[in-house]
Design an enzyme around this catalytic site. Structure first.
Site, mmCIF file in Angstrom:
data_model
loop_
_atom_site.group_PDB
_atom_site.id
_atom_site.type_symbol
_atom_site.label_atom_id
_atom_site.label_comp_id
_atom_site.label_asym_id
_atom_site.label_seq_id
_atom_site.Cartn_x
_atom_site.Cartn_y
_atom_site.Cartn_z
ATOM 1 N N GLU A 59 -6.186 50.321 -25.946
ATOM 2 C CA GLU A 59 -7.498 49.869 -27.157
ATOM 3 C C GLU A 59 -7.337 51.080 -28.101
ATOM 4 O OE1 GLU A 59 -11.074 51.152 -26.589
ATOM 5 O OE2 GLU A 59 -11.365 50.899 -24.622
ATOM 6 N N ASP A 70 -29.165 45.617 -23.303
ATOM 7 C CA ASP A 70 -27.724 46.018 -24.001
ATOM 8 C C ASP A 70 -27.281 45.765 -23.058
ATOM 9 O OD1 ASP A 70 -25.810 46.868 -24.604
ATOM 10 O OD2 ASP A 70 -26.611 48.995 -25.472
ATOM 11 N N SER A 77 -22.519 44.382 -22.638
ATOM 12 C CA SER A 77 -21.181 44.900 -24.116
ATOM 13 C C SER A 77 -21.027 42.896 -23.938
ATOM 14 C CB SER A 77 -21.254 45.925 -23.356
ATOM 15 O OG SER A 77 -19.022 45.702 -23.683
ATOM 16 N N ALA A 78 -19.882 43.481 -24.570
ATOM 17 C CA ALA A 78 -19.664 42.008 -25.234
ATOM 18 C C ALA A 78 -18.137 41.309 -24.493
ATOM 19 C CB ALA A 78 -19.576 41.836 -27.320
ATOM 20 N N LYS A 117 -17.785 52.062 -16.871
ATOM 21 C CA LYS A 117 -18.813 53.468 -17.215
ATOM 22 C C LYS A 117 -19.611 53.538 -16.158
ATOM 23 C CE LYS A 117 -17.316 52.413 -21.431
ATOM 24 N NZ LYS A 117 -16.473 52.142 -21.693
HETATM 25 N N1 PSU Z 1 -12.832 52.997 -22.060
HETATM 26 C C1 PSU Z 1 -12.905 54.607 -22.302
HETATM 27 N N2 PSU Z 1 -13.682 54.768 -23.735
HETATM 28 C C2 PSU Z 1 -14.020 54.463 -24.335
HETATM 29 C C3 PSU Z 1 -14.519 52.929 -24.283
HETATM 30 C C4 PSU Z 1 -13.549 52.595 -22.864
HETATM 31 O O1 PSU Z 1 -13.037 55.676 -20.810
HETATM 32 O O2 PSU Z 1 -15.036 54.077 -25.018
HETATM 33 C C5 PSU Z 1 -14.159 51.925 -24.596
HETATM 34 C C6 PSU Z 1 -13.765 50.501 -25.039
HETATM 35 O O3 PSU Z 1 -13.810 50.517 -26.246
HETATM 36 C C7 PSU Z 1 -15.272 49.788 -24.702
HETATM 37 C C8 PSU Z 1 -16.104 50.453 -25.257
HETATM 38 O O4 PSU Z 1 -15.426 49.046 -25.119
HETATM 39 O O5 PSU Z 1 -16.239 51.740 -24.840
HETATM 40 C C9 PSU Z 1 -17.265 49.814 -24.781
HETATM 41 O O6 PSU Z 1 -18.625 49.634 -26.003
HETATM 42 P P1 PSU Z 1 -20.216 49.078 -25.593
HETATM 43 O O7 PSU Z 1 -20.697 49.328 -24.736
HETATM 44 O O8 PSU Z 1 -20.654 49.067 -26.962
HETATM 45 O O9 PSU Z 1 -19.801 47.618 -25.787
HETATM 46 MN MN MN Z 2 -24.325 47.073 -26.389
#
Ligand code: PSU
Ligand code: MN
Length: 305
Positions: free
Chosen positions: A30, A143, A145-146, A164
């Site tokens: 990614e 909130d 994540s998608a 995370k």
């Molecule tokens: N893994 C990491 N750092 C990141 C991400 C993943 O070590 O920044 C990113 C990925 O792209 C994941 C996103 O899809 O964080 C999640 O964002 P959100 O919580 O807004 O969906």
């Molecule tokens: Mn989000």
């Protein structure tokens, strides 16, 4: 690329194209982790190092990003460097990926968007750091994540260090179960928590070798099941930050995000960078180590497939 209005603007790098034609193992990577997950220059150094690890395992890396409205499957070094430095890059997910294509924008792909692009490009294995999930306080903010929905519908194996640890891990696992997404601990019975090997929560499934992960995926395909799977690969012991040490920093960073009214797509990047500051870069070092570790396992899974 053909010029019809509806055709998909997708290009492969020369190296990825050659690998696909030769039937070599390819691992998708990614780009949100580059643009929104790590500061410059650690972001580009990590991206390059992760690609090298995949090559050294005998597979070919395909970093995915949207450059001027075109899906790039595989980036050249100068493209990686430019993306890592550029500001105002969109953080793209399922909802806005096509928007960037339609309007000629540059954007990085989250786990969700990378899965979509990888699948269109014919790549079944993808390595990241940590998947997005249900945020703490989601009962108020909604909130979620998608990334989770995407795992439920797009058949790509996502190798991660779990989700995370700033998230609500039990709720995230509940949603994954509801969506029918297998969560496979690699060499662990406990779901890993990104910077930490432990979360205190059992992992629903466990496999100890890459070939079995590949076989599990093909069995799901044979059953006609939609969706991908999450492989949860704990950060190596020497690189981890124990959970109790992390938790103070996580709570402080989330608190700061709330005080500043950080919302939507900005939450995860804000909290990650805040934690990196609070730990004087230690959390970033761990993040880099776990991404490398995931790339190595993803390459093995891709080869087994
Ligand atoms: N893994 C990491 N750092 C990141 C991400 C993943 O070590 O920044 C990113 C990925 O792209 C994941 C996103 O899809 O964080 C999640 O964002 P959100 O919580 O807004 O969906
Ligand atoms: Mn989000």
């Amino acid at each position: 690329m053909s010029e019809t209005l509806s055709s998909l603007p997708l290009v492969y790098s020369a190296q990825v194209k050659a690998a696909m034609e030769a039937g070599q193992a390819v691992v998708a990577l990614e780009s949100t982790i580059i643009t929104h997950g790590m500061p410059y220059p650690a972001n580009v150094e990590t991206a390059v190092a992760v690609e090298e690890i995949i090559r050294s395992e005998g597979a070919v890396p395909a970093t995915i990003a949207i450059l001027d409205g075109v899906i790039h499957v595989g980036l050249e070094k100068d493209q990686l460097e430019a993306l890592a430095k550029q500001r105002d890059v969109m953080k793209l997910s399922r909802a806005d990926l096509a928007f960037a294509l339609a309007t000629g924008r540059t954007g990085s792909t989250t786990v969700a968007a990378t899965m979509i692009c990888a699948h269109r490009a014919g790549i079944a294995v993808f390595a990241t750091g940590g998947v997005g999930g249900v945020h703490r306080g989601a009962e108020e903010t909604f909130d979620i994540s998608a990334d989770l929905q995407e795992l439920g519908q797009t058949p790509v194996i996502v190798v991660s260090a779990g989700v995370k640890a700033l998230l609500d891990i039990p709720k995230t696992l509940e949603v994954l179960e509801t969506l029918g997404v297998p969560v496979v601990g690699f060499e662990t019975d406990e779901f890993p928590a990104f910077w930490s090997r432990q979360s205190g929560i059992p992992c629903p499934l466990r496999l100890d070798d890459a070939a079995k992960i590949a076989k599990f995926h093909t069995m799901r395909q044979a059953l006609g099941l939609e969706g991908g799977m999450m492989v949860a690969n704990p950060v190596p012991e020497g690189d981890e930050i124990p959970r109790n040490e992390m938790e103070t920093d996580i709570l402080e960073a989330i608190d700061e995000a709330n005080r500043r009214n950080v919302t939507a797509k900005d939450v995860t990047p804000f909290v990650l960078s805040r934690i990196a500051e609070q730990t004087s870069g230690r959390s970033l070092e761990t993040n880099i180590a776990l991404v490398k570790n995931n790339a190595c396992l993803a390459a093995k899974v891709a080869k087994a497939l």
